[in-house]
Design an enzyme around this catalytic site. Structure first.
Site: not given
Length: 524
Positions: A302-303, A306, A367
């Site tokens: 997930h990070e 980004h 997000e």
């Protein structure tokens, strides 16, 4: 850097038998490109001097008295990697033998140059100028109001009539500005990696890479006393997971071209983030919150999503455009409101409207996209993607047990835990198909989501039974010390650390992360 300065020494006139020789130098041009180290020259430093026949020592004028220019090089055997170009224009007539010496001497000078001055990255410059722009808008609006109030009523009426007469000109000017802004927005559209979504991108990825280097230095200085040892098992596990994710997603250019590095901070904060330049920062509180390596893979995916999509540049670009438009509204507020107190109130309301109508909804959208792409990265890394929704279920229960107030989603920059679970549940079938297409081993038949839900129900049933038993004891007068020794003051539900594994837990844990490494993902 060393440059070779060229100086020409010549005799302007030499009297001879009733004749004189004049040498006029009309143009002397030199230039040099030097480096700090010497290199051998295959060609002479002096390339061309019009009619010079050679470049060696010095020559006498020949017997026929034909034009000839001779050069003397003080150091003809070395070259400082410099190209020198000399152009001389002159004419002379000679009768008889005349000895002429024209000398060119090379003087080596040392120039001490400082490092290149680098401009601030555009996003950082925008962050610095942002409050100044708002202040100027307030001053401009307030000045317009003061100027208008100071005008006599007849002049105010004349200005209103003049504006009405020129209303079509003003409308045309406003339309022209709208067209220019529309062209600007259309020419700054970009396609998001992986998802292919069209987005506005005013700041480029290169700009944010420069800003990420500055930000990384700040974080390294801030956490320099809190980093765990590189030999710590937790550090090694996170490094292996990050490298495994990067290796399994080499087909994405934004991942394969970035040097990934991991920094684990010893802090109970449940957080992790990745900078656009590949610096991964994760806190030990996050390692305690995850149940296994599969959840850790999903969080890191997930990070990393980004970073590879460039959400920071995209969010700053949208904020930049919204702030520019809000400056016009802010100037109008301070110009129209009759008092400063009302203008300040309007300013506050305008800021909140921008925050809740643009900034936070857009942040929640990014997000959700990072959850989607992170799930795909974890699937290609052969992780059990079904553990992703379980992590957010754990976080929801953990927040409830700690008594943290529930914030409505429209007030938050992140989706609620429940909405994240629902979105990931919808994406799980697609992620499982992607995982199976990447030559990953089959997953166990037991779904971690079902195991977690069953574990929570059993724990809640057990708590209810104990509460019922305590109430019965109180009614019978046999529970005098129940409140001191029981669970009446609050119940803590332990989170299942390995909901999908029936094997006994290893004795040594890496924070909340079990010992299986990414290499073990292929065997699960």
């Amino acid at each position: 850097m060393e440059l070779m300065c060229v100086r020409l020494n010549f005799l302007r006139s030499i009297p001879t038998n009733r004749q004189s020789f004049s040498l006029n130098i009309r143009l002397l041009r030199w230039y040099g490109v030097g480096r700090s180290h010497q290199q051998d020259c295959r060609t002479s430093c002096l390339q061309n001097v019009y009619t010079s026949r050679s470049i060696r020592g010095f020559e006498r004028i020949n017997e026929t008295g034909q034009p000839s220019r001779a050069l003397f090089l003080s150091r003809p055997n070395t070259c400082q990697n410099i190209r020198t170009n000399l152009k001389t224009v002159g004419s002379h007539q000679l009768k008889g033998n005349v000895n002429i010496l024209s000398a060119v001497t090379l003087h080596k000078q040392h120039f001490h140059t400082s490092g290149r001055l680098q401009a601030l990255p555009a996003p950082l410059l925008w962050l610095i100028l942002k409050p100044i722009q708002k202040l100027l808008a307030i001053i401009l609006g307030r000045s317009i109001r003061k100027w208008w109030i100071a005008l006599p009523p007849n002049k105010q009426l004349l200005l209103r009539e003049a504006a009405w007469r020129r209303r079509w000109h003003l409308a045309g000017g406003a339309s022209g500005l709208l067209v220019v802004m529309a062209v600007f927005l259309l020419t700054h559209l970009d396609e998001s990696p992986v998802t292919g979504r069209t987005r506005l991108l005013v700041f480029s990825r290169e700009n944010f890479l420069e800003l990420a280097d500055i930000t990384a230095e700040g974080y390294m200085e801030e956490f320099k006393d809190s980093f765990i040892s590189p030999k710590d098992p937790r550090q090694q596990v996170v490094e292996q997971v990050v490298q495994h994710l990067a290796q399994r997603n080499q087909d994405i250019a934004e991942i394969s071209t970035v040097p990934w590095s991991v920094h684990v901070v010893d802090s109970p904060i449940i957080n992790a983030f990745v900078l656009p330049n590949g610096k991964v920062f994760i806190f030990t509180g996050m390692l305690e919150a995850v149940a296994d390596v599969h959840q850790l893979t999903f969080i890191l995916g997930h990070e990393m999503a980004h970073a590879l999509i460039g959400h920071s540049a995209e969010q700053a670009s949208m904020s930049h455009v919204v702030d520019f438009l809000s400056l016009i509204l802010l100037t109008a507020i301070w110009a129209v409101c009759p008092r400063d107190s009302l203008a300040a109130l309007g300013h506050w309301i305008q800021g909140k409207l921008v925050q809740f109508m643009f900034d936070r909804p857009y942040s929640r959208k990014l997000e959700a996209e990072a959850d989607q792409v992170g799930l795909q990265l974890a699937a290609k890394a052969c992780a059990d993607v079904r553990a992703g929704p379980v992590f957010w279920q754990q976080m929801e229960i953990s927040d409830q047990l700690r008594g943290e107030p529930t914030v409505p989603e429209w007030l938050s920059t992140h989706p609620s835990h429940r909405n994240r679970v629902n979105q990931l549940d919808r994406l799980i079938p697609q992620a499982l198909e992607l995982r199976s297409s990447c030559d990953c081993p089959a997953l166990p038949a037991t779904d971690p989501r079902a195991v977690f839900s069953k574990s929570v129900r059993l724990l809640l049933d057990s708590v209810k039974e104990r509460e019922s038993a305590d109430e019965a004891k109180v009614k019978d007068g046999k529970a005098s010390g129940a409140d001191a020794s029981g669970l009446g003051g609050g119940v803590f539900l332990p989170l299942p650390q390995a909901p999908f594994s029936t094997a006994p837990r290893p004795p040594a844990q890496l924070g909340g992360v079990l010992t299986p490494t990414p290499q073990a993902l292929a065997s699960k």
